[in-house]
Design a protein around this motif. Structure first.
Motif, PDB file in Angstrom:
ATOM      1  N   PRO A  39       7.187  -5.667   7.572  1.00 14.75           N
ATOM      2  CA  PRO A  39       8.618  -5.945   7.459  1.00 14.75           C
ATOM      3  C   PRO A  39       9.301  -4.884   6.598  1.00 14.75           C
ATOM      4  O   PRO A  39       8.695  -4.317   5.678  1.00 14.75           O
ATOM      5  CB  PRO A  39       8.672  -7.307   6.763  1.00 14.75           C
ATOM      6  N   GLU A  40      10.544  -4.595   6.906  1.00 18.20           N
ATOM      7  CA  GLU A  40      11.278  -3.523   6.230  1.00 18.20           C
ATOM      8  C   GLU A  40      11.270  -3.670   4.715  1.00 18.20           C
ATOM      9  O   GLU A  40      11.132  -2.684   3.996  1.00 18.20           O
ATOM     10  CB  GLU A  40      12.715  -3.474   6.744  1.00 18.20           C
ATOM     11  N   GLN A  41      11.362  -4.876   4.212  1.00 21.36           N
ATOM     12  CA  GLN A  41      11.426  -5.064   2.762  1.00 21.36           C
ATOM     13  C   GLN A  41      10.102  -4.732   2.070  1.00 21.36           C
ATOM     14  O   GLN A  41      10.054  -4.573   0.860  1.00 21.36           O
ATOM     15  CB  GLN A  41      11.872  -6.480   2.395  1.00 21.36           C
ATOM     16  N   TYR A  42       9.001  -4.584   2.830  1.00 19.68           N
ATOM     17  CA  TYR A  42       7.708  -4.251   2.246  1.00 19.68           C
ATOM     18  C   TYR A  42       7.281  -2.809   2.532  1.00 19.68           C
ATOM     19  O   TYR A  42       6.175  -2.411   2.188  1.00 19.68           O
ATOM     20  CB  TYR A  42       6.631  -5.209   2.749  1.00 19.68           C
ATOM     21  N   THR A  43       8.145  -2.020   3.140  1.00 19.78           N
ATOM     22  CA  THR A  43       7.795  -0.648   3.507  1.00 19.78           C
ATOM     23  C   THR A  43       7.424   0.186   2.287  1.00 19.78           C
ATOM     24  O   THR A  43       6.391   0.860   2.277  1.00 19.78           O
ATOM     25  CB  THR A  43       8.963   0.021   4.258  1.00 19.78           C
ATOM     26  N   PHE A  44       8.231   0.154   1.235  1.00 20.74           N
ATOM     27  CA  PHE A  44       7.975   0.961   0.048  1.00 20.74           C
ATOM     28  C   PHE A  44       6.658   0.553  -0.609  1.00 20.74           C
ATOM     29  O   PHE A  44       5.852   1.405  -0.997  1.00 20.74           O
ATOM     30  CB  PHE A  44       9.125   0.849  -0.943  1.00 20.74           C
ATOM     31  N   GLU A  45       6.419  -0.738  -0.716  1.00 17.16           N
ATOM     32  CA  GLU A  45       5.179  -1.219  -1.329  1.00 17.16           C
ATOM     33  C   GLU A  45       3.962  -0.749  -0.530  1.00 17.16           C
ATOM     34  O   GLU A  45       2.966  -0.308  -1.108  1.00 17.16           O
ATOM     35  CB  GLU A  45       5.183  -2.744  -1.409  1.00 17.16           C
ATOM     36  N   MET A  46       4.031  -0.811   0.786  1.00 19.11           N
ATOM     37  CA  MET A  46       2.904  -0.383   1.613  1.00 19.11           C
ATOM     38  C   MET A  46       2.708   1.131   1.533  1.00 19.11           C
ATOM     39  O   MET A  46       1.580   1.617   1.519  1.00 19.11           O
ATOM     40  CB  MET A  46       3.102  -0.819   3.056  1.00 19.11           C
ATOM     41  N   GLU A  47       3.793   1.884   1.437  1.00 16.16           N
ATOM     42  CA  GLU A  47       3.671   3.337   1.262  1.00 16.16           C
ATOM     43  C   GLU A  47       2.944   3.662  -0.042  1.00 16.16           C
ATOM     44  O   GLU A  47       2.106   4.565  -0.084  1.00 16.16           O
ATOM     45  CB  GLU A  47       5.041   3.997   1.272  1.00 16.16           C
ATOM     46  N   LYS A  48       3.259   2.939  -1.109  1.00 17.89           N
ATOM     47  CA  LYS A  48       2.578   3.152  -2.389  1.00 17.89           C
ATOM     48  C   LYS A  48       1.093   2.839  -2.265  1.00 17.89           C
ATOM     49  O   LYS A  48       0.251   3.593  -2.756  1.00 17.89           O
ATOM     50  CB  LYS A  48       3.189   2.286  -3.486  1.00 17.89           C
ATOM     51  N   ARG A  49       0.774   1.740  -1.601  1.00 17.15           N
ATOM     52  CA  ARG A  49      -0.638   1.357  -1.448  1.00 17.15           C
ATOM     53  C   ARG A  49      -1.395   2.358  -0.586  1.00 17.15           C
ATOM     54  O   ARG A  49      -2.547   2.667  -0.859  1.00 17.15           O
ATOM     55  CB  ARG A  49      -0.754  -0.048  -0.864  1.00 17.15           C
ATOM     56  N   MET A  50      -0.736   2.887   0.453  1.00 16.83           N
ATOM     57  CA  MET A  50      -1.375   3.887   1.309  1.00 16.83           C
ATOM     58  C   MET A  50      -1.637   5.171   0.526  1.00 16.83           C
ATOM     59  O   MET A  50      -2.678   5.795   0.689  1.00 16.83           O
ATOM     60  CB  MET A  50      -0.509   4.197   2.527  1.00 16.83           C
ATOM     61  N   SER A  51      -0.700   5.574  -0.329  1.00 15.23           N
ATOM     62  CA  SER A  51      -0.896   6.798  -1.103  1.00 15.23           C
ATOM     63  C   SER A  51      -2.023   6.631  -2.120  1.00 15.23           C
ATOM     64  O   SER A  51      -2.771   7.572  -2.383  1.00 15.23           O
ATOM     65  CB  SER A  51       0.394   7.229  -1.791  1.00 15.23           C
ATOM     66  N   LYS A  52      -2.185   5.447  -2.686  1.00 12.63           N
ATOM     67  CA  LYS A  52      -3.269   5.194  -3.637  1.00 12.63           C
ATOM     68  C   LYS A  52      -4.623   5.128  -2.938  1.00 12.63           C
ATOM     69  O   LYS A  52      -5.658   5.317  -3.569  1.00 12.63           O
ATOM     70  CB  LYS A  52      -3.035   3.881  -4.374  1.00 12.63           C
ATOM     71  N   LEU A  53      -4.600   4.887  -1.636  1.00  5.13           N
ATOM     72  CA  LEU A  53      -5.830   4.736  -0.868  1.00  5.13           C
ATOM     73  C   LEU A  53      -6.643   6.017  -0.849  1.00  5.13           C
ATOM     74  O   LEU A  53      -7.869   5.999  -0.834  1.00  5.13           O
ATOM     75  CB  LEU A  53      -5.474   4.322   0.563  1.00  5.13           C
ATOM     76  N   PHE A  54      -5.969   7.166  -0.871  1.00  3.74           N
ATOM     77  CA  PHE A  54      -6.649   8.442  -0.720  1.00  3.74           C
ATOM     78  C   PHE A  54      -6.537   9.294  -1.980  1.00  3.74           C
ATOM     79  O   PHE A  54      -6.095  10.428  -1.939  1.00  3.74           O
ATOM     80  CB  PHE A  54      -6.089   9.194   0.485  1.00  3.74           C
ATOM     81  N   LEU A  55      -6.952   8.765  -3.097  1.00  2.77           N
ATOM     82  CA  LEU A  55      -6.961   9.509  -4.351  1.00  2.77           C
ATOM     83  C   LEU A  55      -8.287  10.234  -4.524  1.00  2.77           C
ATOM     84  O   LEU A  55      -9.300   9.858  -3.953  1.00  2.77           O
ATOM     85  CB  LEU A  55      -6.737   8.567  -5.536  1.00  2.77           C
ATOM     86  N   GLY A  56      -8.293  11.263  -5.323  1.00  3.05           N
ATOM     87  CA  GLY A  56      -9.528  11.964  -5.662  1.00  3.05           C
ATOM     88  C   GLY A  56     -10.023  12.866  -4.554  1.00  3.05           C
ATOM     89  O   GLY A  56      -9.252  13.553  -3.906  1.00  3.05           O
ATOM     90  N   GLU A  57     -11.326  12.847  -4.308  1.00  2.00           N
ATOM     91  CA  GLU A  57     -11.973  13.732  -3.347  1.00  2.00           C
ATOM     92  C   GLU A  57     -11.401  13.555  -1.953  1.00  2.00           C
ATOM     93  O   GLU A  57     -11.185  14.527  -1.246  1.00  2.00           O
ATOM     94  CB  GLU A  57     -13.465  13.449  -3.293  1.00  2.00           C
ATOM     95  N   GLU A  58     -11.207  12.320  -1.541  1.00  3.81           N
ATOM     96  CA  GLU A  58     -10.746  12.073  -0.171  1.00  3.81           C
ATOM     97  C   GLU A  58      -9.357  12.627   0.062  1.00  3.81           C
ATOM     98  O   GLU A  58      -9.071  13.115   1.143  1.00  3.81           O
ATOM     99  CB  GLU A  58     -10.774  10.585   0.123  1.00  3.81           C
ATOM    100  N   LYS A  59      -8.499  12.595  -0.935  1.00  2.00           N
ATOM    101  CA  LYS A  59      -7.157  13.112  -0.769  1.00  2.00           C
ATOM    102  C   LYS A  59      -7.179  14.617  -0.510  1.00  2.00           C
ATOM    103  O   LYS A  59      -6.389  15.147   0.250  1.00  2.00           O
ATOM    104  CB  LYS A  59      -6.312  12.794  -2.000  1.00  2.00           C
ATOM    105  N   ASP A  60      -8.125  15.320  -1.151  1.00  2.00           N
ATOM    106  CA  ASP A  60      -8.218  16.765  -1.003  1.00  2.00           C
ATOM    107  C   ASP A  60      -8.676  17.185   0.383  1.00  2.00           C
ATOM    108  O   ASP A  60      -8.424  18.304   0.813  1.00  2.00           O
ATOM    109  CB  ASP A  60      -9.169  17.343  -2.044  1.00  2.00           C
ATOM    110  N   LYS A  61      -9.332  16.305   1.123  1.00  7.22           N
ATOM    111  CA  LYS A  61      -9.827  16.622   2.457  1.00  7.22           C
ATOM    112  C   LYS A  61      -8.720  16.663   3.497  1.00  7.22           C
ATOM    113  O   LYS A  61      -8.864  17.274   4.536  1.00  7.22           O
ATOM    114  CB  LYS A  61     -10.865  15.602   2.905  1.00  7.22           C
ATOM    115  N   PHE A  62      -7.621  15.979   3.248  1.00  2.37           N
ATOM    116  CA  PHE A  62      -6.601  15.806   4.291  1.00  2.37           C
ATOM    117  C   PHE A  62      -5.360  16.565   4.003  1.00  2.37           C
ATOM    118  O   PHE A  62      -4.782  16.791   3.139  1.00  2.37           O
ATOM    119  CB  PHE A  62      -6.290  14.327   4.482  1.00  2.37           C
TER     120      PHE A  62
END
Length: 62
Positions: A39-62
């Protein structure tokens, strides 16, 4: 292409399950697109969670 609905009560782990599935697909170099509808009201929250998903080594791969 298939559609998968993840249903459940609040706090039952739906979002965590979905984010884990997305992370596993990225790790496996899956090339099929993933569309996550929220839902539109949760877009920002989900974007934050997605960005936290790929921290560290995995983030550097993509």
């Amino acid at each position: 292409m298939s559609v998968k609905f993840v249903l459940g009560r609040g706090g039952s782990g739906k979002s965590t399950y979905i984010l884990d599935e997305i992370k596993n697909r990225v790790k496996d170099n899956e090339i099929t697109p993933v569309i996550l509808l929220v839902p539109e009201q949760y877009t920002f929250e989900m974007e934050k969670r997605m960005s936290k998903l790929f921290l560290g080594e995995e983030k550097d791969k993509f």
